[in-house]
Each structure stands twice: as C-alpha cells, then as structure tokens.
Design an enzyme around this catalytic site. Structure first.
Site, mmCIF file in Angstrom:
data_model
loop_
_atom_site.group_PDB
_atom_site.id
_atom_site.type_symbol
_atom_site.label_atom_id
_atom_site.label_comp_id
_atom_site.label_asym_id
_atom_site.label_seq_id
_atom_site.Cartn_x
_atom_site.Cartn_y
_atom_site.Cartn_z
ATOM 1 N N CYS A 179 0.832 -1.205 0.000
ATOM 2 C CA CYS A 179 0.000 0.000 0.000
ATOM 3 C C CYS A 179 0.869 1.258 0.000
ATOM 4 O O CYS A 179 2.007 1.247 0.461
ATOM 5 C CB CYS A 179 -0.864 0.035 1.253
ATOM 6 S SG CYS A 179 -1.825 -1.442 1.499
ATOM 7 N N ARG A 231 4.700 0.387 -6.180
ATOM 8 C CA ARG A 231 4.751 -0.457 -4.986
ATOM 9 C C ARG A 231 3.835 -1.674 -5.119
ATOM 10 O O ARG A 231 3.950 -2.608 -4.336
ATOM 11 C CB ARG A 231 4.324 0.364 -3.763
ATOM 12 C CG ARG A 231 5.280 1.492 -3.459
ATOM 13 C CD ARG A 231 4.678 2.476 -2.491
ATOM 14 N NE ARG A 231 4.528 1.914 -1.175
ATOM 15 C CZ ARG A 231 5.361 2.119 -0.167
ATOM 16 N NH1 ARG A 231 6.429 2.858 -0.347
ATOM 17 N NH2 ARG A 231 5.143 1.588 1.009
ATOM 18 N N TRP A 252 -3.021 -2.650 -1.457
ATOM 19 C CA TRP A 252 -2.601 -4.009 -1.839
ATOM 20 C C TRP A 252 -3.311 -4.928 -0.870
ATOM 21 O O TRP A 252 -3.023 -4.925 0.337
ATOM 22 C CB TRP A 252 -1.079 -4.112 -1.711
ATOM 23 C CG TRP A 252 -0.496 -5.384 -2.225
ATOM 24 C CD1 TRP A 252 -0.214 -5.687 -3.530
ATOM 25 C CD2 TRP A 252 -0.078 -6.520 -1.453
ATOM 26 N NE1 TRP A 252 0.339 -6.943 -3.618
ATOM 27 C CE2 TRP A 252 0.438 -7.475 -2.357
ATOM 28 C CE3 TRP A 252 -0.085 -6.828 -0.102
ATOM 29 C CZ2 TRP A 252 0.933 -8.708 -1.955
ATOM 30 C CZ3 TRP A 252 0.406 -8.060 0.310
ATOM 31 C CH2 TRP A 252 0.910 -8.986 -0.614
ATOM 32 N N ASN A 301 -1.444 1.942 5.882
ATOM 33 C CA ASN A 301 -0.539 0.901 5.369
ATOM 34 C C ASN A 301 -0.192 -0.004 6.538
ATOM 35 O O ASN A 301 0.054 0.497 7.637
ATOM 36 C CB ASN A 301 0.774 1.505 4.864
ATOM 37 C CG ASN A 301 0.593 2.413 3.677
ATOM 38 O OD1 ASN A 301 -0.488 2.478 3.108
ATOM 39 N ND2 ASN A 301 1.649 3.119 3.320
ATOM 40 N N GLY A 302 -0.094 -1.293 6.299
ATOM 41 C CA GLY A 302 0.293 -2.207 7.382
ATOM 42 C C GLY A 302 -0.851 -3.131 7.741
ATOM 43 O O GLY A 302 -1.810 -3.285 6.981
ATOM 44 N N GLU A 317 18.884 -16.281 -8.371
ATOM 45 C CA GLU A 317 18.360 -14.948 -8.684
ATOM 46 C C GLU A 317 17.782 -14.924 -10.100
ATOM 47 O O GLU A 317 16.734 -14.313 -10.350
ATOM 48 C CB GLU A 317 19.485 -13.911 -8.501
ATOM 49 C CG GLU A 317 19.160 -12.484 -8.890
ATOM 50 C CD GLU A 317 17.948 -11.884 -8.169
ATOM 51 O OE1 GLU A 317 17.445 -12.468 -7.193
ATOM 52 O OE2 GLU A 317 17.487 -10.826 -8.624
ATOM 53 N N LYS A 332 13.934 -13.963 -11.006
ATOM 54 C CA LYS A 332 13.563 -12.899 -11.961
ATOM 55 C C LYS A 332 12.598 -13.450 -12.994
ATOM 56 O O LYS A 332 11.598 -12.822 -13.305
ATOM 57 C CB LYS A 332 14.797 -12.340 -12.688
ATOM 58 C CG LYS A 332 15.730 -11.447 -11.905
ATOM 59 C CD LYS A 332 15.204 -10.074 -11.591
ATOM 60 C CE LYS A 332 14.489 -10.066 -10.275
ATOM 61 N NZ LYS A 332 15.219 -9.737 -9.093
ATOM 62 N N GLU A 354 9.074 -14.214 -11.472
ATOM 63 C CA GLU A 354 8.242 -13.107 -10.988
ATOM 64 C C GLU A 354 7.729 -12.205 -12.105
ATOM 65 O O GLU A 354 6.646 -11.650 -11.975
ATOM 66 C CB GLU A 354 8.933 -12.304 -9.880
ATOM 67 C CG GLU A 354 10.113 -11.487 -10.306
ATOM 68 C CD GLU A 354 10.783 -10.753 -9.143
ATOM 69 O OE1 GLU A 354 10.094 -10.325 -8.219
ATOM 70 O OE2 GLU A 354 12.014 -10.610 -9.193
ATOM 71 N N HIS A 385 20.499 -35.904 -8.326
ATOM 72 C CA HIS A 385 19.830 -36.339 -7.093
ATOM 73 C C HIS A 385 18.321 -36.087 -7.163
ATOM 74 O O HIS A 385 17.650 -36.080 -6.135
ATOM 75 C CB HIS A 385 20.452 -35.619 -5.895
ATOM 76 C CG HIS A 385 21.909 -35.924 -5.742
ATOM 77 N ND1 HIS A 385 22.370 -37.156 -5.360
ATOM 78 C CD2 HIS A 385 23.007 -35.168 -5.989
ATOM 79 C CE1 HIS A 385 23.689 -37.156 -5.350
ATOM 80 N NE2 HIS A 385 24.097 -35.957 -5.736
ATOM 81 N N LYS A 393 6.294 -3.897 -4.132
ATOM 82 C CA LYS A 393 7.632 -3.420 -3.779
ATOM 83 C C LYS A 393 7.584 -3.086 -2.305
ATOM 84 O O LYS A 393 6.601 -2.536 -1.831
ATOM 85 C CB LYS A 393 7.916 -2.160 -4.607
ATOM 86 C CG LYS A 393 9.354 -1.689 -4.578
ATOM 87 C CD LYS A 393 10.157 -2.394 -5.624
ATOM 88 C CE LYS A 393 11.615 -1.975 -5.623
ATOM 89 N NZ LYS A 393 12.447 -3.006 -6.283
#
Ligand code: F6R
Length: 609
Positions: free
Chosen positions: A2, A27, A74, A99-100, A482, A486, A489, A505, A604
């Site tokens: 948010c 974000r 969000w 937010n939160g 990484e 990438k 996502e 394995h 974000k």
C-alpha cells in the site's frame, strides 16, 4: 504494498493526490481512493484497478478540495473491491488511510459492533476509523482521539486521518511502516515514500517509530511515542523527480538494468581513498567492531537474500569467517543459537521489509556482537536500527523486480569481504588487486549490456515454455537462484535453481525437450564439474542456454546455445553474470506481454509479514 499520500494547502489538491498515487503505483496495488474536505463535508471516491480509473472517476464527479488523503491498496484483509479500498470513513466524520496490518482487528471489530458501529468492509483498517470516531465522542480533537486509539492497535501501521470537524488538519502516525512529511510554502504533505512528493518539495521530515505528526498548511508538529513534542530535522533530499521517472525507457526495469554500471561506481567510490578501502564509512566504531568479529550471520528476503548467499561464499573464501545466510522470514521462528563474536548482517533494498526488520530486532535481543545493514535507503528503519550501515547507491528502484539494488548489494558484500580479509592475513598487494578488480565492475557491466540484442534473441527460446531450470555452481549458484526468481516473478514461468551437482539427485528426472536449462558457467575451478553436469542434461535431450566466457570453451551443439560473456576475475563473476539473466527475464516477459514493472500479486517493499 500500500501507499499513502495527503496534503493540506490553499489550492485544489486533488490533482496532487492523483499524481502522488501514480508515483506510488510501483509499490504494487489493486485499488485506489481519495477523501477530501471541501466545505461540504467529507467526500470520498474509490475504485478498483489502476489510479487511472480513479482519475477518470474524479474527473467525472468534479471533486475538489484544499486538503485530503489518498491511498493505493494491496489487498490483505478482504478482496480487491471498492468497499475494501481506502479511505475508510466512520459516520461521515473521520476518514483514514492505512498501510500495514492491525493484528487485533477482529477483537476491536467485535467491540465496535457491540457499540453499534456498522462495518462496510472486510478490512482491518475500518476499525481504526470507527475507533477514532468513538474516542472523538469524549476527546476534543482528532489529535487526542488518535493518541488514544494508537495504543489499542496491535501490529504495524502508517496512517493518515482527517476529520470533518477540523478542516485543514491531517494527523499522521507511524509504527512499523515508513512515513515522511513534505514541507512546502503554506502547504504541507504526507506520504509513505518521498517519490510521491518530489514534484512538490525537496524538504522532508522523516518520522520516527511511534511519531505522530499534526499537519496543517502552515505548521507541522511532531509528537514522539511518549506524546511529547519532538524536534525532527528538515532534511533536503537530493533525489530528483527524473530519478523516479522512466525517461526514454519502455520500462523501469530496463532503465534500472542499464543504470547498474553507474550504480556500482557510485556505491564503490565513497569507500575509496586512493584505492584504499575506508572502513570508517560503515560507522565510527567500524574498525573496533570488525576486529572482534569471528563469524557472520546474514538475513534477508528474496533477491536481497540471494545477495546474502553470494556474500556467504565471499566472506568465507576471502574473509575467512564462518558465515551463513538465511531467509529472514524463517530465522526468528527456529530458536537460532547465537555464537560468540558474531556479526548479524541484514540486506534490503527498501530497509522496510517486515521480516528483515523483525529478524534484526530479534537478533538485537538475542545477543549478537553487532549489527550491520546493507541497504539502499538511508532514511529507512533498518539503517536507523543497526550499529553499522553500508548505504548502497543504486538510487530509487521503482520496478518491482529488484535489479540494480542486487548488484550494488554484491558490491557491498565484496567490500565487506575485503575488510574482513584484511584481518585474516591478505597483504596490501593482494588487497590492492582486489580493489582494482572492483573498479572494473562497472566496465564489465557495460560490456555485458552490449550483448542485449543477442540476449533478446536467446529469450525467444523461453517464450512458450512453462518451466525452466537454472544451474550454477559455487558462487554462481545464488546467481542461478536470482535468475530463476527474476524469470518467475515477471514472466510467470515456473523456474527453479539448482547447484549443478544436485541434478542427478532428483531434478534430472524432469529433463525433456520441454524443460530448458539456463546455465551460468564462467571459467572457474568448478567449470569441469559444471560441464559434466551439463553433459548429463544434453545426453537426455535437454535444451541448454549457456552463459560462459571464451575460456570456458563450450562447443555449440544442436541442443545447446552459448552466449559468450566477457572474461572477468572470479571475484566479479557474480555481478557480471547477473546482468544477462536480468535481461533474459526482461525480454521473455516483454515477449509474453506481462506487466514487467508491476507483476501480478507482487509489491515493492513488503511491509507486512
Ligand atoms: C524480487 C524482489 C524481492 C525483494 C524482497 C526483499 O525481485 O525484489 O524478492 O528482494 O521483497 O525486499 P528488500 O530488498 O526491500 O528487503
């Protein structure tokens, strides 16, 4: 996550609120809204989807006002629907953006329902609006009503609230989520992020944990967590509006990939004085602290965690200190044993990631010798709460997929490894040669960027696949991790990373012509092992995309394509090989038509656990 904005001025602030919300789009969010006071009571507009939808709605209603608050949500509690979007209003008197997460919202909600409050949403936020309203029945101001409400809330938050009884006044408060006050001339602002305010001001007050700000167009008063007036300095930001704009690039992610050469130079240069690393940049006490460090423990999330894993290889190899890296979200739930003289290192782009912050706070209680943050935001909570700080100079990172923050974290890890190596016997000539290598990092990145069109061509091989495996060995294994992160996502292709030696394995069973393998295989000590692993894949009909240098000497075959990278020191290879993997994911995502900068479901700066 948010985002929130607010303004109190002597002009119509709706255009600012909308622009501010646009700046916070990066974000990640699913709905947006604003509330204002315009002499005719409290008005709000909210919509699901992009800020553009809200802008259209506002244009059609002609809403205006000289003060107000806005929010991008969000979803956490309740689906992305208009009634769950912020601002939340109580009885046409109070409006709140938040937010939160309020952890005890269910209990508060029941109490409020028993008192006769009706709820319009499934959110945790609505309890804040009603609770403030309830306290306003006995308190004579929004400020004191909020001061009474906050101790009742459990969880983390940044909030901004307005009341129809007190036009011109915004009360904002933070606990666990960042908030910044922007200072204008006869107008003042509030936001969760400076980028939302750069079009209005360069002067900011960064609120501290527990602060409450009382904001009108002509004054800002900050109260600390004990309710006493607190002097908070006004700081000038050097960040420009253009730093948070795309410019000529089609996406922030591409812009940020291309900014890496500069970002690395800017991250290294404050640490250099005549090619000697200056450890005092980490903090006044750095030398003393580093002298006593026998072990290192790293915690971070996502991409920052991958930088931590690369760091763990480096700190053991060069720094000769036992070192482990782990996910911050796991650390405090597994009763970790704290070894003596251990440095606790946290890495984060934002410095506000809830799990990383919680891990740090746990570590401080648990008795680590000292804490160090490696972070891209100097004003962040993480930086404020650690003994030593390394500020990476990546500049604002807007694309949700982290790129330049990662490579600058790798630079920071290299520097830390050299500083510890100093204490384990490397001589000054060796140190100088490592520093010379670090100075080459920017140039190496530039030559990797020149491979962009070849990489774009490579990307065509992955456009239609559903799965992909990434392989690396040694310090290239976290780079493979990484690369896989990438790809998944931003292109939504399922991707996993394995150390090459682990293939047989289990994952080798997956190999067929629909499971391409991306391998990062520079010429290093492990190359013969890696080649053997790749042959095992090829022998089973697997398709290979290999990133390697000339000296690796891979021979093309019908099932493998090789992209030849510049040759660099082993020490720099993780930084260098990150770049083609970023570009590969970027191009695959563009070919697939996904939202590169704001991938679905992601945010974000993950400020909730
Ligand atoms: C992936 C990505 C995330 C972040 C993670 C931690 O591209 O950006 O995995 O790395 O959410 O965020 P910070 O670094 O802000 O702590």
């Amino acid at each position: 996550m948010c985002g929130l904005v607010g303004a109190t001025a002597n002009r119509d602030i709706i255009p600012f609120l909308v622009d501010g919300l646009r700046s916070l789009e990066y974000r990640g969010y699913d709905s947006a809204g604003v509330a204002t006071l315009n002499g005719q009571g409290l008005k709000k507009e909210r919509s699901v989807g992009k800020v553009e939808e809200l802008a259209k709605q506002l244009a059609s209603t002609g809403m205006s006002g000289t003060m107000g608050i806005g929010h991008t949500r969000w979803a956490t509690h309740g689906r992305p629907e208009e009634n769950n979007a912020h601002p939340h209003v109580s009885t046409e008197l109070v409006a709140v953006v938040h937010n939160g997460i309020i952890e005890n919202y269910e209990t508060l909600r029941r109490d409020l329902q028993n008192l006769g409050y009706d709820f319009d949403s499934q959110t945790d936020t609505e309890v804040i609006a009603h609770r403030i309203h309830q306290h306003l029945q006995s308190e004579d101001s929004l400020l004191t009503a909020i001061q009474k409400t906050l101790p009742e809330l459990e969880g983390s938050f940044a909030i901004a609230a307005i009341s129809n009884n007190e036009p011109g006044r915004i009360i904002a408060a933070r606990r666990g989520s960042p908030l910044v006050v922007g200072i204008g001339t006869d107008e003042n602002f509030i936001a969760s992020d400076v980028s939302a305010l750069l079009s209005e001001t360069q002067d900011f007050i960064y609120l501290e944990e527990g602060d409450i700000a009382d904001i009108s167009s002509h004054a800002v008063t900050v109260y600390n967590q004990y309710g006493r007036i607190a002097e908070r300095p006004i700081q000038k930001s050097t960040m420009t509006k253009s730093a948070v704009e795309k410019g000529d690039y089609p996406h922030f992610m591409l812009k940020e990939i291309y900014e890496q050469s500069t970002a690395l130079r800017q991250t290294l240069s404050p640490y250099l004085d005549n090619d000697t690393l200056q450890e005092s940049r980490l903090g006044d006490d750095a030398s003393h602290i580093l002298d006593g460090i026998e072990q290192v423990h790293i915690c971070a999330c996502g991409t920052s965690y991958h930088a931590g894993v690369v760091g763990s290889y480096l700190l053991e190899k060069l720094g000769k200190r036992p070192c482990r890296a782990e996910h911050a979200s796991e650390f405090r739930y597994r009763s970790p044993v704290v070894t003596p003289n251990t440095l606790f290192v946290v890495l984060s782009q934002s410095g506000e990631t809830a799990d990383t912050l919680a891990a740090l706070r746990y570590a401080k209680e648990a008795g680590y010798a000292a804490t160090l943050s490696i972070c891209n935001v100097a004003s962040s909570s993480l930086v404020r709460e650690t003994d030593l700080t390394f500020i990476t100079q990546a500049g604002p990172e807007i694309g949700v997929a982290s790129t330049k923050a990662f490579t600058t974290q790798l630079m920071a890890m290299n520097i830390l490894a050299i500083l510890l190596a100093r204490r384990s016997g490397i001589d000054s000539a060796e140190e100088l040669s490592l520093v010379q290598s670090l100075k080459q990092a920017s140039f190496a990145i530039e030559s990797a960027l020149e491979l962009n069109s070849e990489i774009k061509d490579f990307a065509k091989q992955l456009v239609d696949v559903n799965h992909c495996l990434f392989l690396g060995r040694g310090n290239m294994y976290p780079i493979a991790m990484e690369g896989a992160l990438k790809l998944k996502e931003i292109s939504y292709i399922h991707a996993e990373a394995y150390p090459g030696g682990e293939l047989k394995h289990g994952p080798l069973a997956l190999i067929d012509d629909d499971m391409p393998i991306v391998a990062v295989a520079p010429n290093n000590d492990l190359l013969p092992k890696m080649k053997a692993n790749l042959q095992e894949v090829e022998a089973r009909g697997g398709k290979l995309l290999i990133f390697a240098d000339k000296k690796s000497d891979f021979q093309p075959s019908p099932n493998s394509r090789i992209l030849t990278m510049p040759s660099v020191d082993d020490f720099l290879a993780p930084i260098l090989y990150t770049v083609p993997l970023q570009l590969l994911s970027y191009h695959v995502a563009v070919f697939r038509g996904t939202n590169v900068d704001q991938p679905r479901n992601l945010a974000k700066s993950v400020t909730v656990e």
